[in-house]
Design a protein around this motif. Structure first.
Motif, PDB file in Angstrom:
ATOM      1  N   ARG A   1       0.835  -1.204   0.000  1.00  5.42           N
ATOM      2  CA  ARG A   1       0.000   0.000   0.000  1.00  5.42           C
ATOM      3  C   ARG A   1       0.870   1.253   0.000  1.00  5.42           C
ATOM      4  O   ARG A   1       1.900   1.311   0.675  1.00  5.42           O
ATOM      5  N   SER A   2       0.395   2.255  -0.723  1.00  2.00           N
ATOM      6  CA  SER A   2       1.065   3.545  -0.788  1.00  2.00           C
ATOM      7  C   SER A   2       0.209   4.610  -0.115  1.00  2.00           C
ATOM      8  O   SER A   2      -1.029   4.478  -0.040  1.00  2.00           O
ATOM      9  N   TYR A   3       0.845   5.671   0.335  1.00  2.85           N
ATOM     10  CA  TYR A   3       0.095   6.785   0.920  1.00  2.85           C
ATOM     11  C   TYR A   3      -0.879   7.389  -0.079  1.00  2.85           C
ATOM     12  O   TYR A   3      -1.873   8.005   0.302  1.00  2.85           O
ATOM     13  N   ARG A   4      -0.614   7.184  -1.381  1.00  2.00           N
ATOM     14  CA  ARG A   4      -1.513   7.719  -2.401  1.00  2.00           C
ATOM     15  C   ARG A   4      -2.873   7.024  -2.382  1.00  2.00           C
ATOM     16  O   ARG A   4      -3.854   7.573  -2.878  1.00  2.00           O
ATOM     17  N   GLU A   5      -2.948   5.824  -1.818  1.00  2.00           N
ATOM     18  CA  GLU A   5      -4.215   5.086  -1.724  1.00  2.00           C
ATOM     19  C   GLU A   5      -5.062   5.526  -0.536  1.00  2.00           C
ATOM     20  O   GLU A   5      -6.241   5.156  -0.447  1.00  2.00           O
ATOM     21  N   LEU A   6      -4.466   6.265   0.382  1.00  2.00           N
ATOM     22  CA  LEU A   6      -5.158   6.591   1.628  1.00  2.00           C
ATOM     23  C   LEU A   6      -5.881   7.934   1.506  1.00  2.00           C
ATOM     24  O   LEU A   6      -5.383   8.849   0.845  1.00  2.00           O
ATOM     25  N   PRO A   7      -7.040   8.055   2.123  1.00  2.00           N
ATOM     26  CA  PRO A   7      -7.727   7.019   2.901  1.00  2.00           C
ATOM     27  C   PRO A   7      -8.328   5.933   2.011  1.00  2.00           C
ATOM     28  O   PRO A   7      -8.957   6.234   0.997  1.00  2.00           O
ATOM     29  N   LEU A   8      -8.111   4.677   2.405  1.00  2.00           N
ATOM     30  CA  LEU A   8      -8.695   3.536   1.709  1.00  2.00           C
ATOM     31  C   LEU A   8      -9.939   3.117   2.487  1.00  2.00           C
ATOM     32  O   LEU A   8      -9.846   2.674   3.635  1.00  2.00           O
ATOM     33  N   ARG A   9     -11.097   3.285   1.856  1.00  2.00           N
ATOM     34  CA  ARG A   9     -12.380   3.013   2.522  1.00  2.00           C
ATOM     35  C   ARG A   9     -12.925   1.676   2.035  1.00  2.00           C
ATOM     36  O   ARG A   9     -13.314   1.548   0.883  1.00  2.00           O
ATOM     37  N   MET A  10     -12.950   0.694   2.912  1.00  2.00           N
ATOM     38  CA  MET A  10     -13.338  -0.672   2.583  1.00  2.00           C
ATOM     39  C   MET A  10     -14.659  -1.004   3.280  1.00  2.00           C
ATOM     40  O   MET A  10     -14.758  -0.908   4.503  1.00  2.00           O
ATOM     41  N   ALA A  11     -15.683  -1.365   2.503  1.00  2.00           N
ATOM     42  CA  ALA A  11     -17.018  -1.589   3.069  1.00  2.00           C
ATOM     43  C   ALA A  11     -17.523  -2.980   2.729  1.00  2.00           C
ATOM     44  O   ALA A  11     -17.131  -3.580   1.724  1.00  2.00           O
ATOM     45  N   GLU A  12     -18.417  -3.471   3.575  1.00  2.00           N
ATOM     46  CA  GLU A  12     -19.031  -4.780   3.352  1.00  2.00           C
ATOM     47  C   GLU A  12     -20.343  -4.862   4.130  1.00  2.00           C
ATOM     48  O   GLU A  12     -20.420  -4.403   5.276  1.00  2.00           O
ATOM     49  N   LEU A  13     -21.354  -5.415   3.488  1.00  2.00           N
ATOM     50  CA  LEU A  13     -22.554  -5.845   4.206  1.00  2.00           C
ATOM     51  C   LEU A  13     -22.370  -7.324   4.455  1.00  2.00           C
ATOM     52  O   LEU A  13     -22.634  -8.158   3.583  1.00  2.00           O
ATOM     53  N   GLY A  14     -21.867  -7.660   5.613  1.00  2.00           N
ATOM     54  CA  GLY A  14     -21.431  -9.024   5.856  1.00  2.00           C
ATOM     55  C   GLY A  14     -22.057  -9.646   7.084  1.00  2.00           C
ATOM     56  O   GLY A  14     -22.466  -8.947   8.022  1.00  2.00           O
TER      57      GLY A  14
ATOM     58  N   LEU B   1      -2.801   9.450  10.354  1.00  2.00           N
ATOM     59  CA  LEU B   1      -3.279  10.103  11.570  1.00  2.00           C
ATOM     60  C   LEU B   1      -3.894  11.457  11.244  1.00  2.00           C
ATOM     61  O   LEU B   1      -4.915  11.851  11.833  1.00  2.00           O
ATOM     62  N   ASP B   2      -3.313  12.175  10.289  1.00  2.00           N
ATOM     63  CA  ASP B   2      -3.827  13.494   9.924  1.00  2.00           C
ATOM     64  C   ASP B   2      -5.193  13.419   9.245  1.00  2.00           C
ATOM     65  O   ASP B   2      -5.905  14.433   9.180  1.00  2.00           O
ATOM     66  N   GLN B   3      -5.560  12.261   8.724  1.00  2.00           N
ATOM     67  CA  GLN B   3      -6.825  12.113   8.007  1.00  2.00           C
ATOM     68  C   GLN B   3      -7.965  11.626   8.908  1.00  2.00           C
ATOM     69  O   GLN B   3      -9.119  11.640   8.489  1.00  2.00           O
ATOM     70  N   VAL B   4      -7.657  11.205  10.123  1.00  2.00           N
ATOM     71  CA  VAL B   4      -8.666  10.564  10.979  1.00  2.00           C
ATOM     72  C   VAL B   4      -9.843  11.486  11.243  1.00  2.00           C
ATOM     73  O   VAL B   4     -11.012  11.099  11.083  1.00  2.00           O
ATOM     74  N   ALA B   5      -9.593  12.713  11.669  1.00  2.00           N
ATOM     75  CA  ALA B   5     -10.683  13.611  12.059  1.00  2.00           C
ATOM     76  C   ALA B   5     -11.643  13.834  10.898  1.00  2.00           C
ATOM     77  O   ALA B   5     -12.870  13.797  11.070  1.00  2.00           O
ATOM     78  N   GLN B   6     -11.115  14.065   9.700  1.00  2.00           N
ATOM     79  CA  GLN B   6     -11.975  14.293   8.552  1.00  2.00           C
ATOM     80  C   GLN B   6     -12.784  13.046   8.214  1.00  2.00           C
ATOM     81  O   GLN B   6     -13.972  13.140   7.851  1.00  2.00           O
ATOM     82  N   GLU B   7     -12.198  11.869   8.337  1.00  2.00           N
ATOM     83  CA  GLU B   7     -12.935  10.640   8.034  1.00  2.00           C
ATOM     84  C   GLU B   7     -14.040  10.392   9.063  1.00  2.00           C
ATOM     85  O   GLU B   7     -15.125   9.934   8.715  1.00  2.00           O
ATOM     86  N   VAL B   8     -13.787  10.717  10.321  1.00  2.00           N
ATOM     87  CA  VAL B   8     -14.828  10.585  11.346  1.00  2.00           C
ATOM     88  C   VAL B   8     -15.957  11.576  11.078  1.00  2.00           C
ATOM     89  O   VAL B   8     -17.142  11.248  11.177  1.00  2.00           O
ATOM     90  N   ARG B   9     -15.596  12.818  10.719  1.00  2.00           N
ATOM     91  CA  ARG B   9     -16.623  13.817  10.380  1.00  2.00           C
ATOM     92  C   ARG B   9     -17.479  13.346   9.214  1.00  2.00           C
ATOM     93  O   ARG B   9     -18.716  13.462   9.238  1.00  2.00           O
TER      94      ARG B   9
ATOM     95  N   THR C   1     -27.883   0.724  20.605  1.00  2.00           N
ATOM     96  CA  THR C   1     -26.930   1.348  19.689  1.00  2.00           C
ATOM     97  C   THR C   1     -27.246   0.911  18.272  1.00  2.00           C
ATOM     98  O   THR C   1     -27.401  -0.283  17.998  1.00  2.00           O
ATOM     99  N   LEU C   2     -27.340   1.873  17.365  1.00  2.00           N
ATOM    100  CA  LEU C   2     -27.579   1.540  15.964  1.00  2.00           C
ATOM    101  C   LEU C   2     -26.313   1.771  15.137  1.00  2.00           C
ATOM    102  O   LEU C   2     -25.838   0.878  14.452  1.00  2.00           O
ATOM    103  N   SER C   3     -25.747   2.964  15.210  1.00  2.00           N
ATOM    104  CA  SER C   3     -24.594   3.319  14.389  1.00  2.00           C
ATOM    105  C   SER C   3     -23.382   3.578  15.277  1.00  2.00           C
ATOM    106  O   SER C   3     -23.528   4.047  16.407  1.00  2.00           O
ATOM    107  N   THR C   4     -22.195   3.284  14.741  1.00  2.00           N
ATOM    108  CA  THR C   4     -20.979   3.479  15.530  1.00  2.00           C
ATOM    109  C   THR C   4     -19.840   4.003  14.655  1.00  2.00           C
ATOM    110  O   THR C   4     -19.801   3.752  13.453  1.00  2.00           O
ATOM    111  N   ILE C   5     -18.930   4.721  15.301  1.00  2.00           N
ATOM    112  CA  ILE C   5     -17.657   5.117  14.691  1.00  2.00           C
ATOM    113  C   ILE C   5     -16.578   4.879  15.744  1.00  2.00           C
ATOM    114  O   ILE C   5     -16.708   5.345  16.878  1.00  2.00           O
ATOM    115  N   GLN C   6     -15.528   4.166  15.363  1.00  2.00           N
ATOM    116  CA  GLN C   6     -14.478   3.804  16.308  1.00  2.00           C
ATOM    117  C   GLN C   6     -13.115   4.136  15.722  1.00  2.00           C
ATOM    118  O   GLN C   6     -12.893   3.950  14.528  1.00  2.00           O
TER     119      GLN C   6
END
Length: 414
Positions: free
Chosen positions: A116-129, A160-168, A251-256
């Motif tokens: 993985r390269s920093y150019r791929e980040l943030p990498l958002r991986m989703a699944e209905l599993g 680390l610098d991208q965390v706050a924006q991704e949580v928002r 609890t319905l929705s979460t962010i961790q």
């Protein structure tokens, strides 16, 4: 004296059975509800909506197995900290396999499967599993506490610098989904660790992750409560609480925010300096479990679902046998254009009786001799409005537009 006019609180278990949405059977097992066609239609509509929302937000969907080797959960920390809520391992070919209690270990392995390269980040991986929790019999109930869970899960691998924006951004997705679904948050909770060995022992990690989440909530102007003892074992989380008809919270929705599992799985990316760096893992569930969100929708709408969620969106009602061919053709056209439509024949009762039976269907298409002769349809809306006859093509197109936009209103003025 008790108030005789008081109505009982809506209960998704009672409504679910009365409306033929879901049921249970002792032979299948406690906490393992099955979905009937009408309930499956609601569930699939929710799933399609959230996948579409995630695609628009830059998520990439994956599929991973519901089983994993015990070693996978030993590395993630689930085996040490969450074992009581997991099903026992199954011995197979000299290995121990476990029904997964969470999707995050699988997604961590998928992340590390490629350089993985920093150019791929943030990498958002989703699944209905699917995942499985060994819930005790005494806490099981309807769709809200089950043992087999379909989770709307995602993991964002970022700097680390991208965390706050991704949580928002995740918070905004949650609020938008609630608006579209008609769900109200009872409160927001910042869930922090409590006493005991349930949590990973890393005070600096907990402090840093907790400050990140608290900062995002404060910046968004969201009132919240800090509650000790409700965190995930690997990190603090924002929990969006909802209430059922009886006022019980869940609890319905979460962010961790998770610094733990990236270290446990030795996750790395190559930074702009050419060196290898550790990503942060943000866990995010917009609608949480499909079971719990559908329970909320059943109680919120009492079966009168918004048009785009309704199990049957249009019912064709020929006035007499002579109009049956025209009504059948309408249903065939609707189905071909993606609507959930059904034909109710005159032999099933008079027109008034059939209209009453279909009272929860958003669109009732009445076809009498005039409509059949002119390839038109007279629509009755669930809210009581009766529209002037329209050409079939126009009526279907306008219904499709309302449903595609996922509007609460059944009809838009021309």
């Amino acid at each position: 004296m008790p108030d005789q006019s008081a109505q009982p609180a809506p209960d998704h278990r009672r409504l679910g059975r009365a409306l033929d949405l879901f049921d249970t059977d002792p032979l299948i097992g406690a906490g393992l509800p099955y979905w009937l066609p009408a309930g499956a239609a609601v569930r699939h509509a929710v799933e399609e909506y959230v996948r579409e929302m995630e695609r628009r937000a830059g998520y990439r969907h994956v599929c991973s197995p519901v089983l994993g080797k015990r070693e996978l959960y030993e590395i993630s920390g689930h085996w040490a900290h969450y074992r009581e809520d997991m099903f026992p391992p199954m011995d197979l070919g000299g290995e121990q396999l476990v029904l997964r209690p969470s999707l995050c270990p699988h997604h961590a392995v998928i992340f590390r499967s490629r350089a993985r390269s920093y150019r791929e980040l943030p990498l958002r991986m989703a699944e209905l599993g699917g995942m499985y929790r060994a819930e005790r019999s005494g806490v099981l109930g309807g769709l809200t506490r089950v043992r087999s869970i379909q989770l709307n899960d995602a993991h964002i691998f970022c700097t680390l610098d991208q965390v706050a924006q991704e949580v928002r951004a995740a918070l905004e997705l949650i609020r938008e989904a609630y608006r579209v679904l008609g769900i109200e948050a009872a409160r927001y909770r910042l869930s922090l660790p409590g006493e005991g060995g349930k949590y990973v022992a890393d005070p600096a990690m907990w402090r840093r992750a907790g400050e990140l989440l608290a900062g995002v909530l404060a910046a968004a102007g969201i009132d919240y409560e800090s509650v000790a003892g409700e965190a995930a074992f690997y990190g603090p989380k924002i929990d969006v609480q909802v209430a059922d008809g009886a006022g019980r919270e869940a609890t319905l929705s979460t962010i961790q925010v998770d610094f733990h599992q990236p270290e446990r799985f030795d996750l790395r990316y190559v930074g702009p300096d050419g060196a290898r760096h550790r990503p942060v893992m943000v866990h995010r569930a917009v609608i949480g479990s499909v079971e719990r969100v559908v329970a909320q929708l059943i109680e919120r709408h009492a079966g009168a679902f918004p048009g785009w969620l309704a199990p049957v969106q249009l019912v064709a009602l020929p006035v007499s046998d002579a109009e049956v061919p025209a009504a059948a053709a309408l249903v065939e056209r609707c189905v071909a254009e993606g609507l959930r439509a059904e034909l109710v024949l005159p032999e099933e009762g008079g027109l008034g009786a059939r209209i009453r039976t279909a009272r929860l269907v958003p669109y009732q298409a009445v076809i009498g001799p005039r409509e059949a002769a002119g390839e038109a349809v007279a629509l009755r809306l669930r809210d009581g409005r009766r529209l002037e006859p329209l050409p079939v093509a126009e009526a279907v197109a306008r219904i499709r537009a309302q449903l595609a936009a996922r509007r609460a209103e059944l009809w838009a003025a021309s």
